[in-house]
Every structure is written in C-alpha cells, then in structure tokens.
Scaffold this motif. Structure first.
Motif, mmCIF file in Angstrom:
data_model
loop_
_atom_site.group_PDB
_atom_site.id
_atom_site.type_symbol
_atom_site.label_atom_id
_atom_site.label_comp_id
_atom_site.label_asym_id
_atom_site.label_seq_id
_atom_site.Cartn_x
_atom_site.Cartn_y
_atom_site.Cartn_z
ATOM 1 N N GLY A 107 0.823 -1.207 0.000
ATOM 2 C CA GLY A 107 0.000 0.000 0.000
ATOM 3 C C GLY A 107 0.851 1.249 0.000
ATOM 4 O O GLY A 107 2.069 1.181 0.178
ATOM 5 N N PRO A 108 0.227 2.405 -0.199
ATOM 6 C CA PRO A 108 0.980 3.670 -0.267
ATOM 7 C C PRO A 108 1.709 3.993 1.036
ATOM 8 O O PRO A 108 2.684 4.730 1.031
ATOM 9 C CB PRO A 108 -0.095 4.717 -0.586
ATOM 10 N N ASP A 109 1.248 3.433 2.146
ATOM 11 C CA ASP A 109 1.891 3.697 3.437
ATOM 12 C C ASP A 109 2.791 2.526 3.845
ATOM 13 O O ASP A 109 3.077 2.328 5.015
ATOM 14 C CB ASP A 109 0.799 3.937 4.502
ATOM 15 N N ASP A 110 3.236 1.757 2.824
ATOM 16 C CA ASP A 110 4.117 0.597 3.034
ATOM 17 C C ASP A 110 3.466 -0.504 3.871
ATOM 18 O O ASP A 110 4.165 -1.287 4.528
ATOM 19 C CB ASP A 110 5.464 1.012 3.639
ATOM 20 N N THR A 111 2.151 -0.535 3.875
ATOM 21 C CA THR A 111 1.477 -1.704 4.430
ATOM 22 C C THR A 111 1.668 -2.840 3.437
ATOM 23 O O THR A 111 1.965 -2.604 2.258
ATOM 24 C CB THR A 111 -0.022 -1.447 4.630
#
Lengths: 130, 203
Positions: free
Chosen positions: A89-93
């Motif tokens: 994900g965009p938040d490095d999830t």
C-alpha cells in the motif's frame, strides 16, 4: 405522507438485496446468499479474518465504512490481482500473496475477495455498530 | 502623546508581573507531579507508543527496504548476515534498554516485555500466574486486552497484557520453522504472544 411512502419504497428493494443474515458458525460475520459467497465466507474466515477482522497490520476491515469507501471504486479484477499476487500500500502496508496461505487457488482467493467486498458494500449502507 | 510613568506604579507593576510568573511556574510544577493518570491509561498509552513505533519500523524499514525494494534483508541472525533486525527483535532490544536506563531513574518505575506461551527462547515464557492467565486470555479473545493486579516481592503491580499478532509471513515462517519453536502451526493473523506492561501501584 408522500415523503414517507417514497422512503419506504426506497427501502423495500434493500430488504431483499441485503444478504440473508444467519447465526450459524461464526455469528460475527454475515452469511451471504449464493454458493460463491458461501464458499468465499468459509475461505475468508479461515485465512483472511485473522487480519481483516481486526485491522491487523493495517488490513482494511469490511465493517468499517471508511476503510472500503475508496477501495470499492476500484475494479474487482484489481482487487483479485492484489490478493493473489500480494500488494504494498501507499503507506508501506503489505498484503501478502494469497493472504499468506499458499494452498489457496486463484478461484479460492477470488471467492474470498467477493465475500469481503460484498460485506464491505453491505456496511457502506448499514452500520456494523449496534 | 506623552506617556509618563510614576516610579511607584512602575515598581508595583513589575512586582505583580513577577508574582504572577512565579505563581504560574509553581502551579505547573505542582501539576507535573500530581498523580493524575490511572495505571490502565498509562499502560494503554505506553503500549500505543510501543506498537506504533514497531509498526513504523515494520512498514517503513522492513516492508519497504527488505520485502518491497529488496535492497537489504531482515534476519534473526542480523549480525552474521549484515541484515536488519526483525521487528520483534527491535522491540525486545528496546525493552532491554528501557530496563537498563530505568535503573538510574527511580521515579520511572515500570517494565515491559514480549512473552509467549510458545516461546522460541524459553526465557520469554510467562513466569507469574497473571502473565500466564493474560497470555491465554489474549490468545483466546482476539481484539481484547487483559488487565489485572498482582503482588510480587511485597509490591502491588498493575499488569496489562496486549496481544502480539503475526503480521507478516516472516513472523509465521520464523516461528513455524525455528528448531526451538514449541508450536509450528501459526498462520497470519494468529496471536503468537503478548506484550506485558507492569506498573507499580505504590512508590
């Protein structure tokens, strides 16, 4: 009076469109009509619920309206791809490929995604909180 | 326009300002030392910081650099392999440093640790009855925390236990494949252990 009639008319289709709610197995999660969604629910409970039921590691919870509002606008094929191949994900999830369960086939993962998106669509309309 | 200040009034003004400032400083010091935070709130706040720091490390360092960009690896044997420490190891090193630094700070009297009913290292198994009950509770009641009090060595403690969950495939594979692991059927999202925070109830 007319306003009330219109409101009721709007609600009527939803009473059928809304999934059949069952209390068998795990009552915390809706049972949805159709063989594909029933299969998806079983797979989802076995592999996905551990994270998506609680928001573990940033996993979007289908009962949380805001978690899915934007995701539901994406093509289903993209959600399948993310679930099968894995996704950052965009938040490095990190969504691990096949939810970390390498035994699942593509069809299994797609059924689980179908169940989760159907749940999410339901909770866009109805609050999960009592 | 000319402003003239009478010396007497000027002195009175300065005295009033100094008194107000001194009163404010004393009030702030009193408030800073007044016991106002409940042990449960304190434990929840501490856990929020610990969990957030660990999550940021997992996402921004391990996920981004090791899993996604593949510029470095993360390994239990980080020294030998010139790798990043695993998120659980980072958490444990933090707990050890806090314990060491807190020895010199008598007012900062709390401890925390990462424990499991199925520890790879037996040193991380629960020891007190509260720890055993709490780890069992968080494993069987996902999404819930465990709070209790216990007496150890004549001191009463508030003890809080928070679930530690397998958040990445590496958590699962490390525990399932480790030669010393007593349990090998973990899957993603399973509760693997718990964070134990202990706060004394009297000074």
């Amino acid at each position: 009076m007319r306003t009330l009639q219109l409101s009721l008319a709007w609600l009527l289709p939803w009473t059928f469109a809304v999934p059949a709610v069952g209390l068998a197995e795990n009552p915390a999660y809706l049972q949805l009509e159709g063989a594909n969604l029933a299969q998806g629910r079983t797979i989802w409970l076995g592999t996905c619920e551990g994270c998506h039921g609680y928001g573990t590691a940033g996993a979007p919870i289908p009962m949380e309206k805001d978690d899915w509002k934007d995701r539901l606008k994406k093509p289903q094929s993209l959600l399948y791809q993310h679930a099968i191949e894995g996704f950052y994900g965009p938040d490095d999830t990190m969504m691990p490929a096949r939810g970390g369960n390498t035994k699942l086939s593509d069809a299994d993962v797609k059924a689980a995604v179908d169940y989760m998106t159907a749940l999410a669509k339901h909770y866009q309309q109805f609050s999960a909180k009592p | 326009m000319q402003i003239t200040l009478n010396k007497k009034w000027l002195a009175l003004g300065v005295a009033a300002a100094l008194t107000t400032t001194a009163t404010f400083v004393v009030a702030v010091e009193d408030a800073a030392n007044k016991p106002m935070i409940a042990p449960k709130t304190m434990a929840d706040a501490l856990h929020l910081v610990m969990d957030s720091d660990r999550t940021v490390y997992t996402r921004k360092i391990v996920n981004r650099l090791a899993a996604k960009e593949k510029v470095i690896t993360a390994s239990e044997h980080f020294d030998d392999e010139k790798a990043l420490v695993l998120p659980a190891q980072m958490f444990r090193f933090g707990a050890e440093m806090v314990a060491k630094r807190a020895e010199k700070l008598p007012d900062v009297n709390f401890s925390y640790s990462l424990q499991s009913l199925w520890p790879v290292n037996t040193q991380n198994a629960p020891k007190t009855d509260a720890e055993k009950a709490g780890l069992k509770f968080v494993a069987e009641n996902k999404g819930k925390n465990f709070y209790t009090t216990e007496e150890l060595g004549g001191t009463n403690y508030f003890t809080a236990i928070y679930a530690d969950t397998a958040v990445a495939p590496v958590c699962v594979s490390c525990h399932n494949d480790h030669k010393d692991s007593p349990r090998r059927d973990f899957k993603l999202g399973d509760v693997m252990g718990g964070v134990v925070i202990r706060i004394p109830l009297e000074s």
